[in-house]
Structure formats: C-alpha cells, structure tokens
Design an enzyme around this catalytic site. Structure first.
Site, PDB file in Angstrom:
ATOM      1  N   LYS A 208       0.863  -1.178   0.000  1.00 31.37           N
ATOM      2  CA  LYS A 208       0.000   0.000   0.000  1.00 31.37           C
ATOM      3  C   LYS A 208       0.903   1.233   0.000  1.00 31.37           C
ATOM      4  O   LYS A 208       1.622   1.488   0.955  1.00 31.37           O
ATOM      5  CB  LYS A 208      -0.915   0.007   1.212  1.00 31.37           C
ATOM      6  CG  LYS A 208      -1.887   1.181   1.239  1.00 31.37           C
ATOM      7  CD  LYS A 208      -2.813   1.090   2.443  1.00 31.37           C
ATOM      8  CE  LYS A 208      -3.776   2.254   2.488  1.00 31.37           C
ATOM      9  NZ  LYS A 208      -4.664   2.188   3.674  1.00 31.37           N
ATOM     10  N   ARG A 218     -10.650  10.005   1.205  1.00 27.38           N
ATOM     11  CA  ARG A 218     -10.631  10.740   2.473  1.00 27.38           C
ATOM     12  C   ARG A 218     -11.864  11.608   2.619  1.00 27.38           C
ATOM     13  O   ARG A 218     -12.333  11.861   3.726  1.00 27.38           O
ATOM     14  CB  ARG A 218      -9.330  11.527   2.586  1.00 27.38           C
ATOM     15  CG  ARG A 218      -8.145  10.576   2.760  1.00 27.38           C
ATOM     16  CD  ARG A 218      -6.797  11.253   2.735  1.00 27.38           C
ATOM     17  NE  ARG A 218      -5.745  10.237   2.809  1.00 27.38           N
ATOM     18  CZ  ARG A 218      -4.454  10.465   2.614  1.00 27.38           C
ATOM     19  NH1 ARG A 218      -4.047  11.707   2.347  1.00 27.38           N
ATOM     20  NH2 ARG A 218      -3.577   9.493   2.685  1.00 27.38           N
ATOM     21  N   ARG A 229       1.203   9.944   5.605  1.00 29.52           N
ATOM     22  CA  ARG A 229       1.411   8.604   6.158  1.00 29.52           C
ATOM     23  C   ARG A 229       2.682   7.969   5.610  1.00 29.52           C
ATOM     24  O   ARG A 229       2.787   6.754   5.487  1.00 29.52           O
ATOM     25  CB  ARG A 229       0.189   7.726   5.838  1.00 29.52           C
ATOM     26  CG  ARG A 229      -1.098   8.255   6.467  1.00 29.52           C
ATOM     27  CD  ARG A 229      -2.298   7.387   6.134  1.00 29.52           C
ATOM     28  NE  ARG A 229      -3.468   7.846   6.858  1.00 29.52           N
ATOM     29  CZ  ARG A 229      -4.680   8.019   6.329  1.00 29.52           C
ATOM     30  NH1 ARG A 229      -4.858   7.764   5.046  1.00 29.52           N
ATOM     31  NH2 ARG A 229      -5.689   8.439   7.056  1.00 29.52           N
ATOM     32  N   GLU A 245       7.365  -6.676   1.160  1.00 31.00           N
ATOM     33  CA  GLU A 245       6.250  -6.600   2.108  1.00 31.00           C
ATOM     34  C   GLU A 245       5.260  -7.747   1.893  1.00 31.00           C
ATOM     35  O   GLU A 245       4.764  -8.344   2.851  1.00 31.00           O
ATOM     36  CB  GLU A 245       5.533  -5.253   1.951  1.00 31.00           C
ATOM     37  CG  GLU A 245       6.311  -4.053   2.432  1.00 31.00           C
ATOM     38  CD  GLU A 245       6.145  -3.801   3.919  1.00 31.00           C
ATOM     39  OE1 GLU A 245       5.530  -4.642   4.605  1.00 31.00           O
ATOM     40  OE2 GLU A 245       6.635  -2.764   4.399  1.00 31.00           O
ATOM     41  N   LYS A 260      -2.106  -1.632  -3.644  1.00 34.49           N
ATOM     42  CA  LYS A 260      -2.984  -0.461  -3.629  1.00 34.49           C
ATOM     43  C   LYS A 260      -2.117   0.790  -3.688  1.00 34.49           C
ATOM     44  O   LYS A 260      -1.197   0.903  -2.874  1.00 34.49           O
ATOM     45  CB  LYS A 260      -3.833  -0.474  -2.353  1.00 34.49           C
ATOM     46  CG  LYS A 260      -4.772   0.716  -2.206  1.00 34.49           C
ATOM     47  CD  LYS A 260      -5.546   0.636  -0.893  1.00 34.49           C
ATOM     48  CE  LYS A 260      -6.458   1.842  -0.747  1.00 34.49           C
ATOM     49  NZ  LYS A 260      -7.192   1.809   0.535  1.00 34.49           N
ATOM     50  N   SER A 286      -9.984   5.471  -5.172  1.00 32.32           N
ATOM     51  CA  SER A 286     -10.913   6.573  -5.411  1.00 32.32           C
ATOM     52  C   SER A 286     -10.402   7.581  -6.433  1.00 32.32           C
ATOM     53  O   SER A 286     -11.169   8.080  -7.262  1.00 32.32           O
ATOM     54  CB  SER A 286     -11.206   7.277  -4.087  1.00 32.32           C
ATOM     55  OG  SER A 286     -10.005   7.781  -3.505  1.00 32.32           O
ATOM     56  N   TYR A 325     -14.923   0.691  -7.660  1.00 35.11           N
ATOM     57  CA  TYR A 325     -16.215   1.349  -7.442  1.00 35.11           C
ATOM     58  C   TYR A 325     -17.137   1.166  -8.634  1.00 35.11           C
ATOM     59  O   TYR A 325     -18.317   1.501  -8.547  1.00 35.11           O
ATOM     60  CB  TYR A 325     -15.985   2.840  -7.153  1.00 35.11           C
ATOM     61  CG  TYR A 325     -15.156   3.052  -5.907  1.00 35.11           C
ATOM     62  CD1 TYR A 325     -15.735   2.978  -4.651  1.00 35.11           C
ATOM     63  CD2 TYR A 325     -13.773   3.269  -5.981  1.00 35.11           C
ATOM     64  CE1 TYR A 325     -14.969   3.132  -3.498  1.00 35.11           C
ATOM     65  CE2 TYR A 325     -13.016   3.424  -4.843  1.00 35.11           C
ATOM     66  CZ  TYR A 325     -13.612   3.358  -3.597  1.00 35.11           C
ATOM     67  OH  TYR A 325     -12.843   3.502  -2.466  1.00 35.11           O
TER      68      TYR A 325
END
Length: 340
Positions: A208, A218, A229, A245, A260, A286, A325
């Site tokens: 991610k 968000r 982040r 990872e 992602k 998104s 989506y």
C-alpha cells in the site's frame, strides 16, 4: 538523350506471420482473449455513515454514496444479484477519539454494518471489513500515537488485535488489514486463532503506497488527517519493497495479499503475482475512479471503454480480483456481453 529503362519493382513478399487473423471478428477476439473479466472477480467497496437517514452523495466520487444502515441491505443484495465476489465495508462514525474507540465498540458503525450486511448477503458473497483505525481516530492516522505524535507501531498492533476479534464476531468473512503496520498479519492471526476464529481469513494490504490517489476516499470517510502517512505506507519510487512486504505478509499467514493503488503500480502487482503462493488482489482506488469520471464528464474520453480497459489492465498484470467502485456497472456489462 537515350531513354533510361526503369527496372521492375519486385512485389512485396506476403507476410508469413499474420496475427491479425485472430483479431478479425468480435467472436474471434472474444475466443482468444487472454484476460477475461467475471463479476465474481470484482469486489465493491461500500461506505456506511453513522446517523445517516438516507444515502449521501460523495462530491468527489460521482455515483458513489455513503450508505445508511437502512440502505445498506439493498446495496448488498444488489451486489449479490450482480454476481460480485464480495463487498468491502468502511465505517464513517459520528464521534472519533485518539484511540479510535469506535472501531472496537460492538455497537460502532462498522461492526453494526457488518452484521446488517452479513444478514443481507446470506452467504451469496463475501462480506469483508476494513481493519484500520484511520476512520475512527480524531487525528486521522492508521494507528495510535506516542507522546511525540508519531504512530506507535506495536501499540497499534494491540488495537488491531482487538478490532479483529470484534469484526470477526460481528460476521466479517474476510479482514482487510490496510494499516501497513509491521507485524500486523502475525498479530491479527494470533488474536483470531486464540479467540476461536481460526477460519477467518486475512487480506493483507501488503503493498500500500503513500499515494496522491487517495484524496476522494478521504472525503468519503470524512478523514481528519493532517500531514501524511509516509512513515508507514510505501514510497512510490520503490518496487522491490512492495514484493518484500508481500512475502513477509505471506510468511506471517496472510491468506490474500493486495496492491494499492492499482493503476500506477502494475509492475509491483506483476512482481507479486509471479512470486505469490496465495491469491493477489488490487484496489482501483478513489482517485483512479474520480479521474476517469471527471474526464468522461468533460467528453475527453470514452467512459465505458476506459473503465473496461483499466480493470482489464489490472487483471492482465496479475490481479486475481479487483476492488473497484465500478463493480456493479462492470458486472452488468459483463453479463450482457457488452465489453467491446
């Protein structure tokens, strides 16, 4: 002056290889397609807002809403009727605090929504839940903070363990670990196994990235994040780190691993797909959705073709399933054979 005699031009030799033979008709193209789309390979993200009396539109994500608890069952049954593989639930609480207390409250919005969705699905698809604190913390980070305001990795793991047990008890059939804390898969697996939920699988958001494409999300969860982040999500310039990872998460017991965002990280997705012994998924986030919707609204691109092409590209790169989506709309096109 003597007339110059022109030499004869030799005919162009016919091509020996003619790949176009397999592109000549829609039926032939369909027959030899290397990458197929199926509704069962699609997962629909769903936002559920505490206190909402009706679905609330999300301005930066045209066509996507924050559902109410009353509208949620219909959204889940629609997804099941479309043949989707699952739904991924995100909660939007009315109250937040530093520890994200609502995440572990059995009556918190995400846990209540999980019970509602599980009842509505009745086994027809996989009800999945986002296991992260960012929706529930007043500072918007994915973990609890230490005295210096930094995300405390190990203290956050304890909160994730508590969340996992509550979500599994609420009926979640797949826990989506999206916080990017070191050791989160091992910690959650231990908590689940120790609490009688050894059959509850883990979806690890393994690669991610700290991406610009999360902005509309968000808005959807009404994030209070200030800053970024980057200390726990991956550097967008790192390819090998994504594979590392994922391999760590598989070793810790992840049942599925995820990349992602999807579109900007197809190389990472291909790397992980080639190395993984568990299913590999990807999240078309998104911002990817919003860009296509905005461009299409201006008439700059063919919306339907762009949607199909991007999801096909994600599947072609190695994703076994895609969170998108557009899942419902795409499933309808697939069902009608309308993918030209």
């Amino acid at each position: 002056m003597p007339h110059r005699r022109l030499g004869r031009v030799s005919p162009t030799p016919a091509p020996r290889d003619r790949p176009r033979r397999l592109r000549d008709t829609p039926a032939m193209r369909r027959l030899v397609s290397e990458t197929r789309l199926d509704p069962a390979d699609l997962v629909l993200p769903i936002f559920v807002r505490e206190g909402a009396a009706a679905p609330l539109p999300i301005a930066s994500m045209p066509g996507v809403v924050q559902h109410s608890l009353e509208s949620l069952p219909g959204a889940v049954t629609d997804a099941a009727a479309a043949g989707l593989g699952g739904v991924m639930l995100f909660g939007v609480p009315e109250q937040r605090d530093a520890r994200g207390s609502g995440a572990t409250d059995p009556e918190g919005i995400l846990n209540v929504a999980t019970r509602v969705a599980a009842d509505a699905a009745d086994g027809a698809l996989v009800v999945q839940t986002d296991l992260c604190l960012d929706e529930f913390t007043d500072h918007g980070h994915c973990g609890v903070l230490d005295m210096l305001g930094r995300v405390d990795n190990d203290a956050t793991l304890e909160r994730y363990q508590e969340m996992a047990i509550v979500q599994a008890a609420s009926g979640s059939q797949l826990l989506g670990l999206s916080g990017m804390m070191d050791g989160q898969v091992a910690a959650v697996r231990e908590a689940l196994d120790g609490s009688g939920f050894s059959n509850t699988p883990i979806l690890a958001y393994s690669a991610k990235y700290a991406s610009a494409f999360y902005g509309p999300f968000r808005d959807a969860i009404e994030s209070t994040l200030e800053g970024d982040r980057r200390t726990y999500q991956l550097d967008p310039g790192n390819r090998r780190e994504g594979l590392r990872e994922a391999l760590i998460d598989i070793d810790e017991g992840a049942d599925i691993v995820m990349v992602k965002p999807a579109g900007s990280y197809l190389d990472v997705l291909a790397d992980i797909s080639a190395a993984s012994v568990v299913p590999v998924w990807a999240y078309q986030v998104s911002g990817e959705y919003a860009m296509i919707e905005a461009a299409a609204a201006h008439g700059w691109i063919d919306r339907k073709r762009a949607v199909i092409e991007t999801v096909r590209g994600i599947r072609r790169a190695g994703a076994d399933a895609v969170l998108t989506y557009w899942a419902l709309e795409l499933a309808d096109w697939i069902r009608k054979g309308d993918l030209a």
